[in-house]
Design an enzyme around this catalytic site. Structure first.
Site, PDB file in Angstrom:
ATOM      1  N   SER A   1     -67.375 -22.953  63.557  1.00 53.75           N
ATOM      2  CA  SER A   1     -68.181 -23.778  64.444  1.00 53.75           C
ATOM      3  C   SER A   1     -69.630 -23.319  64.368  1.00 53.75           C
ATOM      4  CB  SER A   1     -67.664 -23.639  65.879  1.00 53.75           C
ATOM      5  OG  SER A   1     -68.628 -24.067  66.807  1.00 53.75           O
TER       6      SER A   1
ATOM      7  N   LYS B   1     -69.423 -34.322  63.370  1.00 52.31           N
ATOM      8  CA  LYS B   1     -69.205 -35.022  62.101  1.00 52.31           C
ATOM      9  C   LYS B   1     -69.834 -36.405  62.084  1.00 52.31           C
ATOM     10  CE  LYS B   1     -67.077 -31.370  61.088  1.00 52.31           C
ATOM     11  NZ  LYS B   1     -67.162 -30.764  62.438  1.00 52.31           N
TER      12      LYS B   1
END
Length: 561
Positions: free
Chosen positions: A473, A125
């Site tokens: 993911s 992120k």
């Protein structure tokens, strides 16, 4: 043109004497108050190997900025380790951290009137968080990737952290013993750097290089190699020049450059998370972008690279084979990139790629020849149907048949699904439905790497489907569909699925369908009641209140006023 266009409000004039007094305490001299002040957003952390080498890069950037004639100011920003929080309540904070990182960089740079920013990030992120801030502020900026981890090795094969997740499924299925499980665990992550396959971190860094916001070749360098630090210092020089020339992010982050980035994401077999993040980045840069644009690009761009999770190689192998510039040149040569897009150096994409060959070296097989791709079309498909009227994102790789119809196995959380998989309760032909894991419902839209890896480890990757309003993911592969929107928490159809319902996932037809009548669907919808919020205070409560649908990027500043 003055180089301190913004910072002069804190460095110039009699009234700013107290401001200068404080700046003198951090190293400013008389001659420095007319220089550009450049922020270094430092994502250093010992929470995760992804970020543990970043402080050295920040120091090289600091030295480079000084040498280039500007004044650096280092400030910290946070990270969450997706790999460590995976499968736990902590993963709910991962996507939240994208907003925290963006807000923190925007706050520090704007609050201190900085003239530019060099952002350094590692874990997933960090990249979109930094780019959101850069696009919002529109001050000269460059992104520096902390670098990829080198692969681990065991029994003649390369390992990544996903190898360890898959080993859990293999262990539960009785395929490996305690000793082998520990061997994989001990060797999967041998040092500093972000997860080594074409997972989310490497996907986003590659995309930023393609977009022109990072230097050529920088996105696939190993964190521990000297060239990564050298590239960071070069980035500092390039940024100071961009400040002098006032090359601004929104001149670089355009419709064309975002299309370039998405084309590269498809060509390298990148993460589904890139869809979510680029929807958000485009909005921050005032660029029109929808899920349909990803589908348009997917249809024309082949997957050229044989990279993990579903392939053979890791990012350091891609680097040796020519890196992102080689992939970009192939796309450019076939009319699939906009060569006139500007980059942070002031050069266009075409100018940067001028000396790159149009075909990769024949002495490697990481990057396939144009006439021999991994897949003829991109791997990230946008599905729609009565289960996803706003859309869903499918990553259909590593499976023999991209179509499945089967009975729904419904779970209200990731943990419940994982327990069922590890207990051997999931059979070939089942379609797992993991819901109330969306942006609002989770909240935080957790990644489902633990259940998908357990499915792969159990040998069911070709035989089981999985749909969720959560995320995946970048290490996930198989017959998986995420980002289902509308999500369960707002009454999306995924909330109405019952155990045993027939569901169809048809990637070629772009279809995600609950096979019941419209009348039955309407009856269930009329009886549905929204669940009570899982959190009523703190950051997750604030996030759940503000966050938008995943179909528009799960942003938190939409329609605030």
């Amino acid at each position: 043109m003055s180089e301190n266009l913004r910072s002069q409000v804190v460095t110039q004039g009699v009234q700013r004497s107290p401001n200068r007094a404080m700046l003198r305490a951090v190293g400013f001299k008389d001659e420095d108050f007319n220089k550009a002040i450049v922020g270094i957003a430092n994502g250093y952390s010992t929470i995760t190997p992804c970020n543990m080498g970043i402080n050295q890069l920040a120091q090289r950037a600091e030295a480079g900025i000084k040498t280039a004639g500007a004044m650096p100011q280092i400030f910290g920003t946070i990270t969450i380790s997706d790999g460590i929080s995976m499968g736990t309540e902590g993963m709910k904070y991962s996507l939240v951290s994208r907003e925290v990182i963006a807000d923190s960089i925007e706050t520090a740079c704007t609050g201190q009137s900085m003239d530019g920013v060099l952002a350094i990030g590692g874990c997933d992120k960090n990249m979109p968080g930094a780019m959101l801030a850069i696009a919002r502020m529109n001050i000269p900026a460059i992104f520096v990737y902390g670098g990829t981890i080198k692969p681990g090795h065991y029994n003649g094969r390369d390992l990544t952290v996903v190898s360890s997740f898959e080993a859990v499924g293999q262990y539960s299925a009785g395929k490996i013993d305690d000793k082998e499980l520990l061997e994989v665990e001990s060797r999967a992550c041998p040092g500093a750097g972000s997860c080594g396959g074409m997972f989310t971190a490497n996907t986003m860094s590659s995309a930023f290089e393609a977009m022109g916001m990072s230097l050529p070749y920088s996105s696939t360098m190993a964190a521990e190699d000297a060239e990564k630090a050298d590239s960071t210092e070069k980035s500092a020089f390039v940024l100071v020049e961009a400040i002098k020339k006032q090359i601004l992010p929104r001149q670089i982050i355009t419709r064309k450059s975002i299309e370039n980035a998405i084309s590269v994401i498809m060509a390298v077999g990148g993460s589904t998370n890139a869809v979510l993040h680029f929807l958000a980045i485009a909005r921050a840069a005032n660029v029109e972008l929808t899920l349909d644009d990803f589908e348009t690009i997917r249809a024309r761009v082949p997957v050229l690279c044989d990279l993990k999770p579903s392939g053979k190689y890791v990012a350091t192998d891609l680097h040796k084979a020519g890196g992102i510039p080689q992939v970009m040149k192939m796309l450019l040569a076939h009319g699939l990139l906009h060569g006139d897009s500007l980059t942070i150096s002031g050069q266009t994409i075409a100018e940067i790629l001028a000396d790159i060959p149009e075909e990769p070296s024949a002495n490697q097989d990481v990057i396939r020849a144009w006439n021999n791709p991994m897949y003829a079309q991109g791997h990230l498909a946008i599905l729609r149907g009565n289960l996803a009227t706003e859309g869903a994102v499918a990553k259909i790789t590593g499976v023999k048949k991209p179509v499945i119809t089967g009975p729904a196995r419904v779970f209200e959380s990731e943990e419940a699904s994982l327990d069922a998989i590890l207990a051997g309760k999931i059979q070939a032909g089942d379609i797992l439905v993991i819901r109330y894991e969306g942006p609002k419902g989770g909240p935080g839209m957790r990644e489902m790497l633990a259940p998908t890896s357990a499915i792969i480890g159990a040998g069911l990757g070709d035989a089981v489907g999985l749909i969720t309003d959560g995320r995946f993911s970048g290490g996930t592969y198989g017959m998986v569909v995420g980002h289902v929107a509308p999500e369960a928490a707002v009454g999306g159809a995924i909330a109405l699925v019952e155990e045993g319902d027939s569901i169809t996932i048809d990637a070629p037809a772009r279809l995600l369908q609950l096979n019941i009548s419209e009348e039955e669907l309407a009856r269930r919808r009329a009886n549905w009641q929204p669940p009570a919020p899982r959190y009523t205070k703190g950051v997750l409560a604030k996030y759940a209140k503000l966050v938008s649908s995943s179909s528009i990027g799960a942003v938190t500043d939409l329609d605030l006023f």
